[in-house]
Design a protein around this motif. Structure first.
Motif, PDB file in Angstrom:
ATOM      1  N   VAL A 119     -15.633-175.038 -99.917  1.00 53.21           N
ATOM      2  CA  VAL A 119     -17.076-174.837-100.061  1.00 53.21           C
ATOM      3  C   VAL A 119     -17.799-175.935 -99.303  1.00 53.21           C
ATOM      4  O   VAL A 119     -17.489-177.120 -99.470  1.00 53.21           O
ATOM      5  N   PHE A 120     -18.732-175.555 -98.447  1.00 50.95           N
ATOM      6  CA  PHE A 120     -19.686-176.472 -97.825  1.00 50.95           C
ATOM      7  C   PHE A 120     -21.062-176.121 -98.386  1.00 50.95           C
ATOM      8  O   PHE A 120     -21.500-174.965 -98.259  1.00 50.95           O
ATOM      9  N   SER A 121     -21.760-177.091 -98.973  1.00 51.25           N
ATOM     10  CA  SER A 121     -23.068-176.777 -99.554  1.00 51.25           C
ATOM     11  C   SER A 121     -23.994-177.978 -99.528  1.00 51.25           C
ATOM     12  O   SER A 121     -23.550-179.124 -99.651  1.00 51.25           O
ATOM     13  N   MET A 122     -25.290-177.696 -99.416  1.00 55.37           N
ATOM     14  CA  MET A 122     -26.310-178.697 -99.699  1.00 55.37           C
ATOM     15  C   MET A 122     -26.306-178.977-101.193  1.00 55.37           C
ATOM     16  O   MET A 122     -25.965-178.103-102.011  1.00 55.37           O
ATOM     17  N   ALA A 123     -26.703-180.179-101.572  1.00 55.34           N
ATOM     18  CA  ALA A 123     -26.755-180.541-102.989  1.00 55.34           C
ATOM     19  C   ALA A 123     -27.818-181.596-103.207  1.00 55.34           C
ATOM     20  O   ALA A 123     -28.152-182.375-102.311  1.00 55.34           O
ATOM     21  N   LEU A 134     -26.721-177.444-107.069  1.00 58.44           N
ATOM     22  CA  LEU A 134     -26.718-176.568-105.888  1.00 58.44           C
ATOM     23  C   LEU A 134     -27.884-175.591-106.031  1.00 58.44           C
ATOM     24  O   LEU A 134     -27.729-174.368-106.076  1.00 58.44           O
ATOM     25  N   SER A 135     -29.072-176.145-106.119  1.00 56.61           N
ATOM     26  CA  SER A 135     -30.273-175.397-106.510  1.00 56.61           C
ATOM     27  C   SER A 135     -30.733-174.397-105.469  1.00 56.61           C
ATOM     28  O   SER A 135     -31.358-173.393-105.803  1.00 56.61           O
ATOM     29  N   LEU A 136     -30.446-174.653-104.198  1.00 59.21           N
ATOM     30  CA  LEU A 136     -30.969-173.790-103.140  1.00 59.21           C
ATOM     31  C   LEU A 136     -30.166-172.511-102.995  1.00 59.21           C
ATOM     32  O   LEU A 136     -30.648-171.537-102.416  1.00 59.21           O
ATOM     33  N   GLY A 137     -28.946-172.499-103.543  1.00 51.72           N
ATOM     34  CA  GLY A 137     -28.115-171.305-103.458  1.00 51.72           C
ATOM     35  C   GLY A 137     -26.958-171.352-104.441  1.00 51.72           C
ATOM     36  O   GLY A 137     -25.843-171.751-104.094  1.00 51.72           O
ATOM     37  N   ARG A 149     -10.073-175.035-102.887  1.00 50.86           N
ATOM     38  CA  ARG A 149      -9.219-176.227-102.841  1.00 50.86           C
ATOM     39  C   ARG A 149     -10.050-177.485-102.631  1.00 50.86           C
ATOM     40  O   ARG A 149      -9.740-178.552-103.168  1.00 50.86           O
ATOM     41  N   ALA A 150     -11.138-177.361-101.851  1.00 52.89           N
ATOM     42  CA  ALA A 150     -11.959-178.524-101.507  1.00 52.89           C
ATOM     43  C   ALA A 150     -13.434-178.160-101.550  1.00 52.89           C
ATOM     44  O   ALA A 150     -13.848-177.179-100.926  1.00 52.89           O
ATOM     45  N   ILE A 151     -14.203-178.951-102.279  1.00 56.46           N
ATOM     46  CA  ILE A 151     -15.660-178.799-102.337  1.00 56.46           C
ATOM     47  C   ILE A 151     -16.262-179.973-101.576  1.00 56.46           C
ATOM     48  O   ILE A 151     -16.005-181.145-101.913  1.00 56.46           O
ATOM     49  N   VAL A 152     -17.034-179.664-100.550  1.00 55.81           N
ATOM     50  CA  VAL A 152     -17.642-180.692 -99.703  1.00 55.81           C
ATOM     51  C   VAL A 152     -19.152-180.521 -99.770  1.00 55.81           C
ATOM     52  O   VAL A 152     -19.675-179.447 -99.465  1.00 55.81           O
ATOM     53  N   LEU A 153     -19.856-181.576-100.180  1.00 61.43           N
ATOM     54  CA  LEU A 153     -21.294-181.502-100.392  1.00 61.43           C
ATOM     55  C   LEU A 153     -22.048-182.348 -99.379  1.00 61.43           C
ATOM     56  O   LEU A 153     -21.602-183.441 -99.001  1.00 61.43           O
ATOM     57  N   GLU A 154     -23.193-181.828 -98.962  1.00 57.34           N
ATOM     58  CA  GLU A 154     -24.153-182.606 -98.173  1.00 57.34           C
ATOM     59  C   GLU A 154     -25.291-182.968 -99.110  1.00 57.34           C
ATOM     60  O   GLU A 154     -26.099-182.102 -99.489  1.00 57.34           O
ATOM     61  N   VAL A 155     -25.330-184.220 -99.513  1.00 58.76           N
ATOM     62  CA  VAL A 155     -26.259-184.686-100.545  1.00 58.76           C
ATOM     63  C   VAL A 155     -27.560-185.131 -99.877  1.00 58.76           C
ATOM     64  O   VAL A 155     -27.555-185.972 -98.973  1.00 58.76           O
TER      65      VAL A 155
END
Length: 431
Positions: A119-123, A134-137, A149-155
């Protein structure tokens, strides 16, 4: 280890965070502005180092470097729903798509029918308890969080910390990067006299105390603009945007009359302005939830007086709606239209509106047609359709015979095309 120590341990550069991806992985990215630009830019820059990596997403908003047919064997995009960035590739054939109902994507992920390795997500920034929002989506991303397997966040400090089922704990995160770029803003569509006329017809049919689902587009926003004299409206929708925020600020949306989650607005993704994102931050009246909660027709239909407003591009004389393709060429996707049409049909006192201008291409083409163009993807079926609205009026189709439907739709077509539609109806034994 303290949550702050964990945070520092997992903080890295975007270039290094992308190394969580392995060849053959499927990367799940949230809808719209939930996409993390630093991570996806880094992935694009390194795309030739990978092989067989797939990025799946609804409505990408930026055209990253991996939107490139020459490197599709390395990193390719697969659409749940086409947006401006992915549409050309979809129409040319080097981007594929997965047909789906928006509400069912989480189930497809949970049942391993769609892979979700990363997962790649804004946070939002982490709170004192170690949680990111993960409010935007929240959409299908929360289901992928449970499988990946891996959660990668852009904070990013510009991402709101919203309430609801949209939170990820630092202990679940494999890597995070920090960014302070403004969240992408998406302006309101252009509203002209045709959209205003359609909006007026719909607004007149929405009673005080109704619960709203409002899709994206000029016509739904034109409806919103004409609801400012209503009282005690509620919101149960997939997208929260500036129109809904405007109604809240005007005192029109109170959620007091809702019988399902009273007092709360529910949504699964956000799309709008900086002001909207600030409005979402720790707002006790708003909750962001996964799409299998917000869009499930059974759950959403538990709202009495649910009024769903969605747009289409073409409709035939039986009431079949082609909302996602131009003939066989994909344009968008099913999204939540079918979900909310069915939800409103289930709702006690509910109404499902499909809205469209009567013509296209400067009045040269009728959008109401005898049969859908060859290859058109049917979005809302003839069995689900209810209210259809153009600038010429309202056709209520549910419970009507085929001949009655054809007559009602011809009655709201552009006057220049009614004669040929009547002739076509006769040939089809619909008149």
């Amino acid at each position: 280890m303290s949550i702050q120590s964990l945070y520092q341990q997992k903080k890295t550069s975007a270039a290094d965070a992308v190394r969580q991806v392995q060849n053959g992985d499927t990367i799940v990215v949230p809808t719209g502005v939930g996409e993390p630009p630093a991570l996806l830019t880094a992935l694009s820059e390194q795309r030739r180092d990978f092989r067989g990596v797939e990025v799946v997403q609804i409505l990408p908003l930026r055209k990253y470097g991996y939107f490139d047919p020459e490197t599709a064997e390395h990193v390719r995009h697969t659409a749940y729903f086409y947006g401006g960035a992915s549409r050309p590739g979809g129409q040319e054939g080097w981007i594929d798509f997965i047909p789906n109902y928006f509400s069912e994507i989480p189930a497809l992920i949970k049942r391993d029918l769609i892979p979700a390795n990363v997962v790649f997500s804004m946070a939002s920034p982490m709170d004192e308890h170690g949680y990111f929002s993960l409010s935007l989506g929240a959409d299908y991303t929360m289901a992928a969080v449970g499988k990946a397997r891996a959660i990668v966040l852009e904070v990013n400090p510009n991402v709101p910390f919203a309430n609801g089922d949209c939170h990820v704990h630092i202990s679940q995160v494999a890597a995070l990067v920090e960014s302070d770029e403004p969240v992408l803003e998406v302006g309101l569509p252009k509203i002209g006299p045709v959209q205003e006329a359609i909006g007026k017809y719909v607004a007149e049919l929405i009673p005080n105390g109704a619960t709203l689902q409002i899709g994206y587009g000029g016509i739904p926003d034109a409806v919103v603009m004409q609801l400012t004299d209503k009282h005690d409206l509620g919101v149960h929708t997939e997208m929260v945007g500036d129109g809904i925020m405007t109604l809240v600020e005007a005192g029109v949306v109170t959620n007091r009359k809702k019988n399902y989650h009273p007092g709360k607005m529910l949504a699964t993704f956000a799309l709008g302005s900086k002001k909207l994102y600030q409005f979402m931050h720790r707002n006790p009246a708003l909750e962001m939830h996964p799409v299998d909660f917000t869009n499930d027709p059974y759950l959403a239909g538990q709202n009495d007086n649910l009024h769903a407003i969605n747009a289409t591009m073409q409709i035939d004389l039986l009431g079949q709606c082609g909302s996602e393709s131009l003939g066989f060429k994909p344009y968008s996707g099913t999204g939540g239209q079918a979900d909310f049409v069915r939800a409103a049909n289930r709702s006690n006192g509910g109404k499902a509106f499909i809205v469209l201008p009567s013509t296209a291409k400067e009045n040269s083409i009728s959008r109401i047609v005898p049969t859908l163009s060859a290859g058109t993807h049917v979005t809302t079926s003839k069995n689900d359709i209810n209210y259809v609205v153009t600038e010429y009026g309202v056709a209520q189709l549910r419970g009507k015979s085929a001949k009655q439907r054809a007559a009602a739709l011809i009655g709201i077509a552009h006057p220049d095309f009614r004669g040929e539609l009547r002739e076509a109806a006769k040939k089809m034994n619909l008149a």
